[in-house]
Motif scaffolding. Sequence first.
Motif, PDB file in Angstrom:
ATOM      1  N   ARG A   1      -6.949 -19.388  11.187  1.00 45.98           N
ATOM      2  CA  ARG A   1      -7.217 -20.345  10.111  1.00 45.98           C
ATOM      3  C   ARG A   1      -7.958 -19.630   8.981  1.00 45.98           C
ATOM      4  O   ARG A   1      -8.504 -18.558   9.172  1.00 45.98           O
ATOM      5  N   ALA A   2      -8.015 -20.283   7.846  1.00 47.00           N
ATOM      6  CA  ALA A   2      -8.789 -19.753   6.722  1.00 47.00           C
ATOM      7  C   ALA A   2     -10.230 -19.538   7.167  1.00 47.00           C
ATOM      8  O   ALA A   2     -10.764 -20.306   7.963  1.00 47.00           O
ATOM      9  N   GLU A   3     -10.820 -18.476   6.696  1.00 53.35           N
ATOM     10  CA  GLU A   3     -12.195 -18.061   6.979  1.00 53.35           C
ATOM     11  C   GLU A   3     -12.372 -17.435   8.373  1.00 53.35           C
ATOM     12  O   GLU A   3     -13.492 -17.122   8.758  1.00 53.35           O
ATOM     13  N   SER A   4     -11.282 -17.248   9.120  1.00 52.28           N
ATOM     14  CA  SER A   4     -11.372 -16.478  10.364  1.00 52.28           C
ATOM     15  C   SER A   4     -11.729 -15.040  10.012  1.00 52.28           C
ATOM     16  O   SER A   4     -11.298 -14.516   8.979  1.00 52.28           O
ATOM     17  N   VAL A   5     -12.526 -14.399  10.848  1.00 53.09           N
ATOM     18  CA  VAL A   5     -12.916 -13.006  10.620  1.00 53.09           C
ATOM     19  C   VAL A   5     -12.036 -12.128  11.498  1.00 53.09           C
ATOM     20  O   VAL A   5     -11.915 -12.359  12.702  1.00 53.09           O
ATOM     21  N   ILE A   6     -11.385 -11.113  10.872  1.00 45.70           N
ATOM     22  CA  ILE A   6     -10.481 -10.241  11.617  1.00 45.70           C
ATOM     23  C   ILE A   6     -10.690  -8.784  11.229  1.00 45.70           C
ATOM     24  O   ILE A   6     -11.255  -8.476  10.181  1.00 45.70           O
ATOM     25  N   ARG A   7     -10.222  -7.910  12.111  1.00 45.57           N
ATOM     26  CA  ARG A   7     -10.142  -6.473  11.834  1.00 45.57           C
ATOM     27  C   ARG A   7      -8.695  -6.081  12.070  1.00 45.57           C
ATOM     28  O   ARG A   7      -8.115  -6.458  13.084  1.00 45.57           O
TER      29      ARG A   7
END
Length: 97
Positions: free
Chosen positions: A66-72
């Motif tokens: 979803r929007a604002e999920s933190v990913i690498r």
Amino acid sequence: MHAYRSHTCGALRLTDAGANVRLSGWVHRKRDHGGLLFIDLRDHYGLTQLVLHPETPGFEAVERLRAESVIRVDGEVVAREGSVVNPNLPTGEIELR
């Protein structure tokens, strides 16, 4: 290499094409174009567009973000085709695949 990133989202340019990089940030926007998934990844320094094909490892997990999920993410910097270059974005000549 830093554990979370090799570059910031605002640092990549056309001269980086062909490089393998690691980016970290927030999912700013996600667009599904019939199996091809586009994500605008944001950090404190800018935006970089990610392009994921259905055969990309982890594609199913990314579809659920979803929007604002933190990913690498790890990927290759590629030059955008002339018709899809975004002149309003400093990173508009490249995308990460």
